[in-house]
Design a protein around this motif. Structure first.
Motif, PDB file in Angstrom:
ATOM      1  N   LEU A  63      44.148  54.790  48.049  1.00  0.00           N
ATOM      2  CA  LEU A  63      42.781  54.540  48.479  1.00  0.00           C
ATOM      3  C   LEU A  63      42.665  53.141  49.053  1.00  0.00           C
ATOM      4  CD1 LEU A  63      41.109  55.813  45.196  1.00  0.00           C
ATOM      5  CD2 LEU A  63      41.260  57.073  47.344  1.00  0.00           C
ATOM      6  N   THR A  64      41.789  52.976  50.025  1.00  0.00           N
ATOM      7  CA  THR A  64      41.495  51.651  50.556  1.00  0.00           C
ATOM      8  C   THR A  64      40.459  50.983  49.659  1.00  0.00           C
ATOM      9  OG1 THR A  64      39.680  52.396  51.952  1.00  0.00           O
ATOM     10  CG2 THR A  64      41.903  52.438  52.926  1.00  0.00           C
ATOM     11  N   VAL A  65      40.289  49.695  49.836  1.00  0.00           N
ATOM     12  CA  VAL A  65      39.260  48.962  49.095  1.00  0.00           C
ATOM     13  C   VAL A  65      37.888  49.555  49.398  1.00  0.00           C
ATOM     14  CG1 VAL A  65      38.111  46.720  48.892  1.00  0.00           C
ATOM     15  CG2 VAL A  65      40.610  46.850  48.944  1.00  0.00           C
ATOM     16  N   GLU A  66      37.669  49.898  50.652  1.00  0.00           N
ATOM     17  CA  GLU A  66      36.385  50.471  51.055  1.00  0.00           C
ATOM     18  C   GLU A  66      36.128  51.820  50.379  1.00  0.00           C
ATOM     19  OE1 GLU A  66      38.684  49.203  53.123  1.00  0.00           O
ATOM     20  OE2 GLU A  66      37.625  47.436  53.887  1.00  0.00           O
ATOM     21  N   GLN A  67      37.170  52.639  50.259  1.00  0.00           N
ATOM     22  CA  GLN A  67      37.018  53.934  49.600  1.00  0.00           C
ATOM     23  C   GLN A  67      36.694  53.764  48.121  1.00  0.00           C
ATOM     24  OE1 GLN A  67      40.870  55.423  50.866  1.00  0.00           O
ATOM     25  NE2 GLN A  67      39.888  57.037  52.088  1.00  0.00           N
ATOM     26  N   VAL A  68      37.359  52.809  47.466  1.00  0.00           N
ATOM     27  CA  VAL A  68      37.092  52.548  46.047  1.00  0.00           C
ATOM     28  C   VAL A  68      35.658  52.067  45.874  1.00  0.00           C
ATOM     29  CG1 VAL A  68      37.684  51.075  44.077  1.00  0.00           C
ATOM     30  CG2 VAL A  68      39.502  52.107  45.453  1.00  0.00           C
ATOM     31  N   ALA A  69      35.226  51.147  46.732  1.00  0.00           N
ATOM     32  CA  ALA A  69      33.863  50.621  46.649  1.00  0.00           C
ATOM     33  C   ALA A  69      32.842  51.739  46.823  1.00  0.00           C
ATOM     34  CB  ALA A  69      33.663  49.535  47.702  1.00  0.00           C
ATOM     35  N   GLN A  70      33.091  52.601  47.787  1.00  0.00           N
ATOM     36  CA  GLN A  70      32.165  53.704  48.035  1.00  0.00           C
ATOM     37  C   GLN A  70      32.132  54.668  46.846  1.00  0.00           C
ATOM     38  OE1 GLN A  70      33.081  56.078  51.490  1.00  0.00           O
ATOM     39  NE2 GLN A  70      31.021  56.925  51.575  1.00  0.00           N
ATOM     40  N   GLU A  71      33.294  54.980  46.328  1.00  0.00           N
ATOM     41  CA  GLU A  71      33.370  55.924  45.206  1.00  0.00           C
ATOM     42  C   GLU A  71      32.662  55.389  43.962  1.00  0.00           C
ATOM     43  OE1 GLU A  71      36.922  58.066  42.682  1.00  0.00           O
ATOM     44  OE2 GLU A  71      37.171  57.858  44.849  1.00  0.00           O
ATOM     45  N   LEU A  72      32.800  54.075  43.715  1.00  0.00           N
ATOM     46  CA  LEU A  72      32.197  53.471  42.528  1.00  0.00           C
ATOM     47  C   LEU A  72      30.797  52.933  42.796  1.00  0.00           C
ATOM     48  CD1 LEU A  72      35.264  51.560  41.056  1.00  0.00           C
ATOM     49  CD2 LEU A  72      34.467  53.872  40.547  1.00  0.00           C
ATOM     50  N   GLN A  73      30.364  53.017  44.033  1.00  0.00           N
ATOM     51  CA  GLN A  73      29.053  52.531  44.459  1.00  0.00           C
ATOM     52  C   GLN A  73      28.865  51.060  44.121  1.00  0.00           C
ATOM     53  OE1 GLN A  73      26.090  55.231  42.937  1.00  0.00           O
ATOM     54  NE2 GLN A  73      26.802  56.905  44.241  1.00  0.00           N
ATOM     55  N   VAL A  74      29.875  50.261  44.518  1.00  0.00           N
ATOM     56  CA  VAL A  74      29.815  48.810  44.365  1.00  0.00           C
ATOM     57  C   VAL A  74      30.122  48.179  45.714  1.00  0.00           C
ATOM     58  CG1 VAL A  74      30.489  48.844  41.925  1.00  0.00           C
ATOM     59  CG2 VAL A  74      32.254  48.597  43.682  1.00  0.00           C
ATOM     60  N   ASN A  75      29.884  46.895  45.811  1.00  0.00           N
ATOM     61  CA  ASN A  75      30.171  46.159  47.027  1.00  0.00           C
ATOM     62  C   ASN A  75      31.683  45.980  47.182  1.00  0.00           C
ATOM     63  OD1 ASN A  75      30.509  43.706  48.802  1.00  0.00           O
ATOM     64  ND2 ASN A  75      28.280  43.923  48.848  1.00  0.00           N
ATOM     65  N   VAL A  76      32.145  45.954  48.418  1.00  0.00           N
ATOM     66  CA  VAL A  76      33.571  45.748  48.710  1.00  0.00           C
ATOM     67  C   VAL A  76      34.052  44.430  48.096  1.00  0.00           C
ATOM     68  CG1 VAL A  76      35.228  45.387  50.588  1.00  0.00           C
ATOM     69  CG2 VAL A  76      33.494  47.149  50.802  1.00  0.00           C
ATOM     70  N   LYS A  77      33.201  43.412  48.120  1.00  0.00           N
ATOM     71  CA  LYS A  77      33.580  42.109  47.548  1.00  0.00           C
ATOM     72  C   LYS A  77      33.883  42.223  46.058  1.00  0.00           C
ATOM     73  CE  LYS A  77      31.077  39.271  50.853  1.00  0.00           C
ATOM     74  NZ  LYS A  77      30.014  38.258  51.044  1.00  0.00           N
ATOM     75  N   THR A  78      33.184  43.103  45.379  1.00  0.00           N
ATOM     76  CA  THR A  78      33.426  43.316  43.953  1.00  0.00           C
ATOM     77  C   THR A  78      34.823  43.859  43.718  1.00  0.00           C
ATOM     78  OG1 THR A  78      31.075  43.742  43.591  1.00  0.00           O
ATOM     79  CG2 THR A  78      32.597  44.526  41.885  1.00  0.00           C
ATOM     80  N   VAL A  79      35.245  44.803  44.543  1.00  0.00           N
ATOM     81  CA  VAL A  79      36.592  45.378  44.414  1.00  0.00           C
ATOM     82  C   VAL A  79      37.630  44.296  44.671  1.00  0.00           C
ATOM     83  CG1 VAL A  79      38.196  47.135  45.236  1.00  0.00           C
ATOM     84  CG2 VAL A  79      35.752  47.656  45.080  1.00  0.00           C
ATOM     85  N   TYR A  80      37.422  43.458  45.687  1.00  0.00           N
ATOM     86  CA  TYR A  80      38.349  42.356  45.957  1.00  0.00           C
ATOM     87  C   TYR A  80      38.418  41.392  44.773  1.00  0.00           C
ATOM     88  CZ  TYR A  80      39.048  43.594  50.868  1.00  0.00           C
ATOM     89  OH  TYR A  80      39.405  44.230  52.034  1.00  0.00           O
ATOM     90  N   GLN A  81      37.290  41.144  44.122  1.00  0.00           N
ATOM     91  CA  GLN A  81      37.283  40.270  42.944  1.00  0.00           C
ATOM     92  C   GLN A  81      38.096  40.872  41.809  1.00  0.00           C
ATOM     93  OE1 GLN A  81      33.083  39.811  42.272  1.00  0.00           O
ATOM     94  NE2 GLN A  81      32.924  38.038  43.648  1.00  0.00           N
ATOM     95  N   TRP A  82      37.962  42.177  41.596  1.00  0.00           N
ATOM     96  CA  TRP A  82      38.749  42.850  40.558  1.00  0.00           C
ATOM     97  C   TRP A  82      40.241  42.736  40.851  1.00  0.00           C
ATOM     98  CZ3 TRP A  82      35.363  47.846  40.838  1.00  0.00           C
ATOM     99  CH2 TRP A  82      34.169  47.643  40.135  1.00  0.00           C
ATOM    100  N   ILE A  83      40.608  42.891  42.115  1.00  0.00           N
ATOM    101  CA  ILE A  83      42.018  42.781  42.501  1.00  0.00           C
ATOM    102  C   ILE A  83      42.511  41.358  42.275  1.00  0.00           C
ATOM    103  CG2 ILE A  83      43.622  42.858  44.451  1.00  0.00           C
ATOM    104  CD1 ILE A  83      41.865  45.200  45.561  1.00  0.00           C
ATOM    105  N   LYS A  84      41.737  40.382  42.729  1.00  0.00           N
ATOM    106  CA  LYS A  84      42.130  38.977  42.578  1.00  0.00           C
ATOM    107  C   LYS A  84      42.287  38.594  41.108  1.00  0.00           C
ATOM    108  CE  LYS A  84      40.839  34.312  43.928  1.00  0.00           C
ATOM    109  NZ  LYS A  84      39.852  33.453  44.592  1.00  0.00           N
ATOM    110  N   ALA A  85      41.411  39.126  40.262  1.00  0.00           N
ATOM    111  CA  ALA A  85      41.467  38.835  38.822  1.00  0.00           C
ATOM    112  C   ALA A  85      42.524  39.671  38.103  1.00  0.00           C
ATOM    113  CB  ALA A  85      40.093  39.079  38.199  1.00  0.00           C
ATOM    114  N   LYS A  86      43.216  40.515  38.856  1.00  0.00           N
ATOM    115  CA  LYS A  86      44.268  41.395  38.318  1.00  0.00           C
ATOM    116  C   LYS A  86      43.710  42.407  37.314  1.00  0.00           C
ATOM    117  CE  LYS A  86      48.055  38.167  39.149  1.00  0.00           C
ATOM    118  NZ  LYS A  86      48.390  38.602  40.450  1.00  0.00           N
TER     119      LYS A  86
END
Length: 60
Positions: free
Chosen positions: A5-28
């Protein structure tokens, strides 16, 4: 083949902002693989890693 899945797909599926997904990735917190370069990241998340992330969140 693994369901990627792309970051955008994850954000859409979880109904969160794309920036939130990037933060989760950065925080491991969310495991992701960079298929781009260090200077131009292009992240992919395996479906199983997203499911693990969601399961871990349920116990917090």
């Amino acid at each position: 083949m693994t369901d990627l899945l792309t970051v955008e797909q994850v954000a859409q599926e979880l109904q969160v902002n794309v920036k939130t997904v990037y933060q989760w990735i950065k925080a491991k917190r969310l495991k992701a693989t960079n298929i781009g370069t260090k200077n131009r990241a292009n992240w992919r998340i395996e479906r199983k890693d997203l499911e693990n992330f969601l399961d871990e969140g349920k116990t917090d």
